[in-house]
Design an enzyme around this catalytic site. Structure first.
Site: not given
Length: 324
Positions: A44, A126, A160
């Protein structure tokens, strides 16, 4: 079906130096390809590194670093991503890249799936940045909840704590994903290492659960962060780059969690079908008569501009009319 060699990167970015980290990315792509990999995965916000300062400083203290971080974040159509796409094509390897995407005045925690021909197969953001990440990064719509039908198999990626959201995961499982990249930040950076939910052990647990629930191979790349040598014995790294099989077992070669390297694994996609004979969460092990999930993947731009951007130029007057 023949096996597919994949690679999960474990490395430290050149912190907040976009040009240097892009160059390192290209070197790692070449290294993974030389190792026989047909797919290489990065963590990430690998470009330009995870902004761990947001967890340990007040908003005012962060301002100088925020300015630096924004200036070091690439655009999806910028020269850095173009160079990485060219490297993927040159080495005939697919790449899953995590990066801090700069889009005019905002930043997003983005991922790109790049084909072995350099084509951008998927650009996603995200959905919900985690906790204090929301002071720096914007949210996304559902358009990036997609699985790519690639020559390697059905390929997807999440960032994540998207792996902690059951509905997000189910939306990916429902697209019959076979190979998944779980992007995680530098989990030994200041602040994050103090939170049990963000420990390396917790993130490996979530990644393994994803493999088991979805009956999917999961690549876990790892972003290294310099640790205080005085704390080395007290805070050993819990996270290392690895690959889980669809039965939850580790299928990659061992890698030292303290050093840079690449974790390789040879995937046989028939293992996905074997795992799903026991539990297919979107097939025979589902209950659609009891549970239903609707996922809105419509792109949601903030502004939709309609009509011409400028007034049309006046029509030319014929000379014979103008001289009358």
């Amino acid at each position: 079906m023949s096996s597919i060699r994949v690679a999960a990167v474990q490395a430290e970015p050149v912190w907040f130096d976009l040009a240097a980290t892009t160059e390192k990315t290209i070197t790692l792509i070449a290294q993974a390809a030389a190792g026989g990999a047909r797919l290489v995965a990065f963590p990430e916000t690998w470009l330009p590194g995870y902004p761990g300062f947001i967890w340990g400083q007040s908003a005012l203290e962060q301002l100088p670093l925020v300015a630096l971080y924004r200036s070091a974040s690439p655009t999806v159509d910028g020269p850095e991503i173009a160079a990485i796409r060219a490297a993927a094509a040159a080495h005939e390897i697919s790449v899953v890249l995590g990066f801090s995407e700069r889009d005019h005045g905002s930043l997003y925690m983005a991922q790109a799936i790049i084909g072995a021909d350099g084509e951008l197969l998927l650009h996603r953001r995200k959905l919900k940045p985690t906790h204090v990440e929301r002071t720096l990064f914007g949210e996304s719509d559902g358009s990036g909840l997609a699985v790519v039908d690639s020559p390697l198999g059905r390929l997807g990626a999440l960032n994540c704590w998207e792996h902690m959201q059951p509905l997000v995961k189910f939306a990916m499982y429902a697209q019959h994903e076979q190979i998944h990249v779980a992007g995680w930040p530098a989990l030994t950076s200041p602040g994050t290492s103090l939170l049990p939910q963000l420990s390396g052990g917790a993130c490996l647990t979530l990644s393994r659960a994803y493999a088991l629930e979805g009956s999917v191979f999961v690549l876990v790349p790892n972003q290294l962060f310099p640790r205080d040598p005085a704390m080395a014995d007290a805070t050993p790294p819990e996270l290392c780059a690895l690959v889980y099989g669809p039965d939850g077992s580790i299928v990659s070669e061992p890698i030292d969690p303290d050093v840079e390297g690449i974790a390789y694994a040879d995937l046989d996609l028939s293992a996905v079908s074997v795992a799903k004979t026991f539990a297919d969460p979107v097939g025979h092990y589902s209950r659609p008569d009891v549970f239903r999930l609707t996922v809105d993947r419509t792109p949601r731009p903030v502004v939709r501009l309609e009509g011409p951007a400028t007034e049309p130029p006046p029509a030319e007057v014929p000379e014979e009319i103008a001289s009358a």
